[in-house]
Every structure is written in structure tokens, then in C-alpha cells.
Design a protein around this motif. Structure first.
Motif: not given
Length: 266
Positions: A1, A162-163, A166, A170, A172, A177, A180-181, A246, A250
Motif C-alpha cells: 500500500m 481514513h483511519a 485503514l 488494510y 493497520m 492508521s 497515515f490518515s 480512501v 491509497f
């Protein structure tokens, strides 16, 4: 990702995709959004801990709306149970509740910081502990507390945007998360500014439409009765549009169960 950078105009695409997907299953998505709000309201009335519990369930329920959007985008009818997909037994359920706990703690910290500006009046109004009167709202201290809370809530929203996806799709950890968010929102800030501005325009046009309808009916009292269902419908579209940000931020598509034709993660 991998994190992707998108042009500013992508924000308009997210709004368009949210609206288009909503109208594929308008009854289902409207009903799910109403169930979303009803669940938060019911949880919030639990004695002593209701306010905190309502904050904790927000990320899992937001994930449920994303999952419903995923189904609607595939032409499927999302059932009410999809809203609670994050609560079901699974490898990421515990992490999702960690995420909810982090949201509650950080949000309450934001509310505490606002109390430093007005002694807690804004926080009491927000949590329903005080009435929102013109005198209270126009007070300088209340306005300061409002701006303080907004200043800190923006990065909070970026961390949790996005958490849930994610964590659920994904795999995470909760803290990772959030990082990355936040980075996805920061690196694509222009697109998100366009996105937020576009939804602001949509909400304003909704108010204008409600005013126009009440004027044509010759009954100004219909303004609220007309605006509320329209505003709820637009809010449901807003939540429907979140999934598409999202997908674009990603490098892998979001699927609960990737079909055979789906691209594999990079």
C-alpha cells in the motif's frame, strides 16, 4: 500500500462519486445514515458514560457507512447489519475499538482546551448540558472557545478520516492508521479543501432550495420542515463520499472480499 498524491480537482470527483453512489441506493443509504445517528443518540443516553461511548462508536459506525458505500457502488443493496460490520468478530475488531477509544480521548482533550477560553460554556452547549441561546452564542468567550475547538478539531479529523478504513481493510494498528490518515490528508490538502468547500456549497444550496420551496408554498413555517430532510439526505451523501477519498489516496482498492478480477495490492 502506497500513499498517492491527487490533483485538487479530485475533491470534486469525490463529491460527484458520493452523490452518484447515493442515488443508486437512496433508501438504503438514507436509512443507514438515520440508523447511524439513532445508534449514537441511544448510546449517548447511557448514564454517566454515554457521552464517551458515543464518541467511541463513531469510528466503527463510520466504517459501516464506508462498507455500505462499497456495496452500493457494486450495485448491491446494503442491509442494516452492514453498519455494524466493525462490531462483528474479526481480526481487527479490537483494534477498531482502540481507535474509538483514541478518538474519544483526543476529542475530550479538545473540549477541555475550549474550556480554557470560556470556562466550559461551549462544551456544555455541545454536550447538551446548556441551552444554546443568542446571548450565549454571541458572547466573546463562547466565540473564542468555538474557534479554539475548530482549530484543534481539524487535525483530529485528518487523523481519523481514513483511519477506520485503514484498520478494517488494510489491517493497520490504530496509532499507525492515524499517522497515515493524517499524512494522506496533508499531502492531498488541496483536494480536501476543494472537497470541503464543494460540500459547503451543496449544503448552502440545500438551504436556498428549502427557502424557495417554503416561499412558493406561501408558508415560511415550512422552512425547517423542508430543510431538515434535505439536510439529512445531503449529510448521507457526504458520508457516502468518504470511501472514494480512501480509494484515491491509497494505492489499493477497498474491498471486504476482493473479487477475482480486482487488482492485487502494490
Amino acid at each position: 500500500m502506497n500513499l498517492k498524491i491527487v490533483p485538487a480537482k479530485t475533491g470534486l470527483k469525490w463529491v460527484s462519486q458520493g452523490m452518484t453512489t447515493f442515488w443508486r441506493q437512496p433508501l438504503a443509504l438514507s436509512g443507514l445514515f438515520f440508523l447511524f445517528m439513532a445508534t449514537v443518540s441511544i448510546v449517548s443516553i447511557v448514564p454517566f458514560v454515554g457521552g464517551a461511548l458515543a464518541l467511541i462508536v463513531l469510528p466503527p459506525l463510520t466504517l459501516g457507512m464506508m462498507a455500505a458505500t462499497q456495496m452500493a457502488s457494486e450495485g448491491k443493496f446494503p442491509m442494516p447489519s452492514v453498519l455494524f460490520v466493525a462490531f462483528k468478530d474479526g481480526p481487527h475488531r479490537k483494534t477498531m475499538f482502540h481507535l474509538g477509544g483514541l478518538y474519544a480521548v483526543i476529542f475530550l482533550v479538545v473540549m477541555f482546551l475550549s474550556t480554557l477560553a470560556d470556562g466550559g460554556t461551549f462544551a456544555k452547549v455541545y454536550f447538551g448540558g446548556a441551552a444554546m441561546t443568542p446571548e450565549v452564542v454571541t458572547a466573546d468567550s463562547f466565540q473564542t472557545a468555538l474557534w479554539v475547538s475548530m482549530l484543534f478539531y481539524v487535525p483530529l479529523s485528518m487523523m481519523f478520516w481514513h483511519a477506520p478504513a485503514l484498520v478494517h481493510w488494510y489491517g493497520m494498528p490504530a496509532v499507525k492508521s492515524l499517522f497515515f490518515s493524517f499524512m494522506a490528508c496533508w499531502r492531498n490538502l488541496k483536494a480536501f479543501v476543494v472537497y470541503v468547500f464543494a460540500w459547503g456549497v451543496v449544503f448552502m444550496l440545500t438551504g436556498v432550495l428549502a427557502l424557495l420551496i417554503s416561499s412558493l408554498m406561501g408558508n415560511p413555517g415550512l422552512m425547517t420542515a423542508t430543510f431538515m430532510p434535505l439536510a439529512l439526505m445531503v449529510a448521507a451523501m457526504f458520508f457516502t463520499s468518504m470511501l472514494f477519498s480512501v480509494r484515491d489516496c491509497f494505492s489499493t482498492d477497498v474491498y471486504d472480499e476482493p473479487p477475482a478480477s480486482a487488482d492485487r495490492p502494490e
